[in-house]
Design an enzyme around this catalytic site. Structure first.
Site, PDB file in Angstrom:
ATOM      1  N   GLY A   1       0.830  -1.193   0.000  1.00 51.20           N
ATOM      2  CA  GLY A   1       0.000   0.000   0.000  1.00 51.20           C
ATOM      3  C   GLY A   1       0.861   1.238   0.000  1.00 51.20           C
ATOM      4  O   GLY A   1       2.030   1.199   0.406  1.00 51.20           O
ATOM      5  N   ASN A   2       0.309   2.346  -0.476  1.00 47.52           N
ATOM      6  CA  ASN A   2       1.067   3.587  -0.516  1.00 47.52           C
ATOM      7  C   ASN A   2       0.133   4.763  -0.637  1.00 47.52           C
ATOM      8  O   ASN A   2      -0.972   4.658  -1.154  1.00 47.52           O
ATOM      9  CB  ASN A   2       2.092   3.572  -1.676  1.00 47.52           C
TER      10      ASN A   2
ATOM     11  N   ASP B   1       4.155   2.028  -7.991  1.00 41.83           N
ATOM     12  CA  ASP B   1       2.864   2.479  -8.528  1.00 41.83           C
ATOM     13  C   ASP B   1       2.834   3.978  -8.837  1.00 41.83           C
ATOM     14  O   ASP B   1       1.757   4.527  -9.123  1.00 41.83           O
ATOM     15  CB  ASP B   1       1.757   2.156  -7.520  1.00 41.83           C
TER      16      ASP B   1
ATOM     17  N   HIS C   1      -6.641  -6.928  -9.642  1.00 40.10           N
ATOM     18  CA  HIS C   1      -5.637  -6.250  -8.850  1.00 40.10           C
ATOM     19  C   HIS C   1      -6.225  -5.824  -7.490  1.00 40.10           C
ATOM     20  O   HIS C   1      -6.409  -6.675  -6.615  1.00 40.10           O
ATOM     21  CB  HIS C   1      -5.084  -5.071  -9.665  1.00 40.10           C
TER      22      HIS C   1
ATOM     23  N   SER D   1       9.404   2.734  -2.449  1.00 36.75           N
ATOM     24  CA  SER D   1       8.975   1.351  -2.699  1.00 36.75           C
ATOM     25  C   SER D   1       9.524   0.391  -1.657  1.00 36.75           C
ATOM     26  O   SER D   1      10.713   0.445  -1.311  1.00 36.75           O
ATOM     27  CB  SER D   1       9.458   0.933  -4.088  1.00 36.75           C
ATOM     28  N   GLY D   2       8.674  -0.490  -1.133  1.00 38.78           N
ATOM     29  CA  GLY D   2       9.110  -1.606  -0.297  1.00 38.78           C
ATOM     30  C   GLY D   2       9.716  -1.227   1.045  1.00 38.78           C
ATOM     31  O   GLY D   2      10.399  -2.040   1.667  1.00 38.78           O
TER      32      GLY D   2
ATOM     33  N   HIS E   1      -3.398   3.749  -2.382  1.00 37.01           N
ATOM     34  CA  HIS E   1      -3.538   2.416  -2.967  1.00 37.01           C
ATOM     35  C   HIS E   1      -3.327   1.388  -1.862  1.00 37.01           C
ATOM     36  O   HIS E   1      -2.376   1.495  -1.093  1.00 37.01           O
ATOM     37  CB  HIS E   1      -2.495   2.221  -4.070  1.00 37.01           C
TER      38      HIS E   1
END
Lengths: 232, 232, 232, 232
Positions: free
Chosen positions: A27-28, A75, A170, A44-45, A94
């Protein structure tokens, strides 16, 4: 870049965890400073617990990194496509929250089955189409954003009245005027999806609520004469 | 025996609890130091909250205890069979997490219904066959490991691309390069199983996602040109 | 009355909350000191958070209060009937944990669908019959205990091999040698019920596991040559 | 206005969160001081964590704000209609707790499937009818209260014996003698709804329990000769 906004983006990313919406790093959240046209987004990550304002990656609307040492969320191009096309919005979230993701995976739109839904989403939350092999091999995350914009336009939906989408195969995206509103929409979407699953177990024929109730709840919270909340 | 690895094994065992994967003492994590060929594993029936590096039991690949005062996990021989046959892996996790265990009990493979799954498992997570009366009465936990290895080989699956299995009538095992990766795979497996149950409630015909999406998500995270995460 | 046992009874009552088994005050734990024939039980309707050893009510097997200022649990007579008839047991737990209660309400026995179940319950957890109008109007809680004893005897079940029952229209009881074992059985029952619901969603035909697997898991944990745990 | 009652209203509002009944700001508690005829209610859209006695809004039974700087809950007129018609009650709780809301959305009454339900609700929790377009466009929240009162009267239900209703297309309301009792009824309603969903998955034909069991559980907790709890 607005420093207060960056803090709001960090807070909303961390609230993804406390609100139970994310597992691992799925999620972000991003936010856009419309004055400068710059977007702050989660790297990211990276674990949410470790996240600070300094970890955020700042990109312009063309996708160039203008500040930050880390790689932005994978994303990012989806977020940017939404900011470029929906000028009303200030933040994007997201997640792979489980109930909303189940609707995405099933390819089933989330209809308005009650006032909880009507308070946040003005009608059925739509499903964006699956991407073609060419789109996936090409600029995948950009094409994801294109498919979201395309679907809202097809349905003639105002992004602030329908601040959510279900991506086929998705998971969901939501958005809003601020990181807090976008986050609240992700929380509301997950709960509405959870309640819809149980509603259909009880009554497989339950469909959207009468339009006069949908309109009333939308208007009392979001309309010109809204009387929900403290008028902030 | 690598002391850092032992700490990682303790941490991953304790994370089984904080991530909600285990009830009572139904789960265990081990890690292998390939340099020495020694495996550190949770002792049997010990509470996670009390677990320290000193409680871990160290065994060699033949199953002899070489360090530790406690009896190793009753599932030790299953872990060892995986280490002997899958030279790529560095850690093994066993849980009875409820949704993945339901798939095991039902004898139903977990197909890839969305990108959440594709990010961790390259295709359907398979079910290993039930053991015969002779295997169960004989060397039960060893035979369990044999059945896992047999199933991955039948399906020509690479253990790092398919780091999970569902044991018929039993529960899942996952693995990975490190205790953290193996744990993440257990967390992802449980969430994918949970989402699959809801996806099928909404759409009983939902089957695996198109292969171009599966391939894309696998490649962007695990491929040579991966761009998810910080390249660590 | 054994003071250590009273503390164990308090601890197990409080663990009902931390393990998620009870809502409001819907549950209670008792323990029996076989030397003195005295039973310590939770007082009725008292919050778990406030519970101390001094709040426990001590009754003899005839149901007379011999110590304590509060009224004992309204379910006390059910506990006593179990202690009088099952001399092997040392503690009884009653909850309305949701999944096990659903089986009680549905009047459906909980079959052994996997090794998680086999580790705790040697076969299907049975349903005790509904009570008659005469029993309900008369000595209701005593009759509840009678119906439990009756059902285990009909099925020729050893109370330590089948330490649980589902009361029709009501909820489960479990028991064991100590408060901790009885509590663990309530935790295991709830999780097995939860997993059974999902197993049947995936495969409505899933029925009990092969007897050689049931026997193996029962023996490796509870048999003369048990090798699960540390032999305590 | 009774200050102790105001604190109870604050405590019950905050307990909505700790008991898992509310998401975002979807819920509110009020309490009435019958001596003065004044009602203390949560302000609209304010976070529970920040709530203090000073934030509460005090209104009279005609709906005039007599104390407080904030706007009262948008549901205030519904609460007032209940206080005006049910003179026995002292507090009202509204939530969108997911399982009870699913029953509301499905338009399905919650029958008494077991003793858990019988301990709190004397029979099936009814569904109030959907409001007409005229009612919704007009005085919506007042009409909501009217529909609740109407339904209980149609069914000749005593509000203290049936302290809950399911609003069609919306969510539940509960009430009771005090904020704590009204809150407990919301907690019990959600759990009974959750258990009913699982009961019907196991046995779609499960219907209300025999009346002698319903009567017994109601009487042992609420009757003249009640023996549940400490007689407080």
């Amino acid at each position: 870049m607005n420093q207060e906004l960056k803090q709001q983006v960090v807070d909303a990313n961390m609230a993804l965890v406390s609100s139970g919406l994310v597992t691992l790093t799925w999620g972000n959240v991003s936010g856009i400073d419309r004055a400068s046209g710059l977007v702050a987004i989660k790297p990211s990550g990276v674990d949410y617990a470790e996240l600070t304002v300094d970890h955020l990656v700042v990109v312009n609307l063309a996708g160039d990194v203008v500040d930050g040492d880390l790689r932005p969320s994978s994303d990012t191009k989806t977020h940017l496509e939404l900011y470029r096309n929906f000028s009303e919005i200030g933040a994007v979230v997201h997640t792979h929250s489980p109930c909303a993701t189940a609707f995405s995976q099933a390819g089933v739109g989330l209809p308005c089955l009650g006032t909880t839904h009507a308070d946040h989403f003005f009608g059925e939350v739509p499903v964006a189409r699956a991407l073609t092999p060419e789109e996936v091999v090409g600029d995948y995350e950009h094409a994801t954003g294109v498919s979201i914009v395309e679907r809202l336009r097809e349905l003639e939906l105002n992004p602030l009245e329908m601040p959510a989408i279900l991506l086929k195969h998705h998971a969901p995206f939501t958005w809003g005027k601020t990181p807090q509103y976008a986050l609240d929409n992700s929380i509301a979407l997950e709960m509405c999806a959870k309640m819809a699953l149980m509603t259909w177990q009880l009554n497989p024929d339950a469909r959207r609520i009468p339009s006069h109730i949908l309109n009333k709840h939308h208007e009392r919270k979001h309309g010109a004469a809204a009387y929900y909340g403290q008028g902030k």
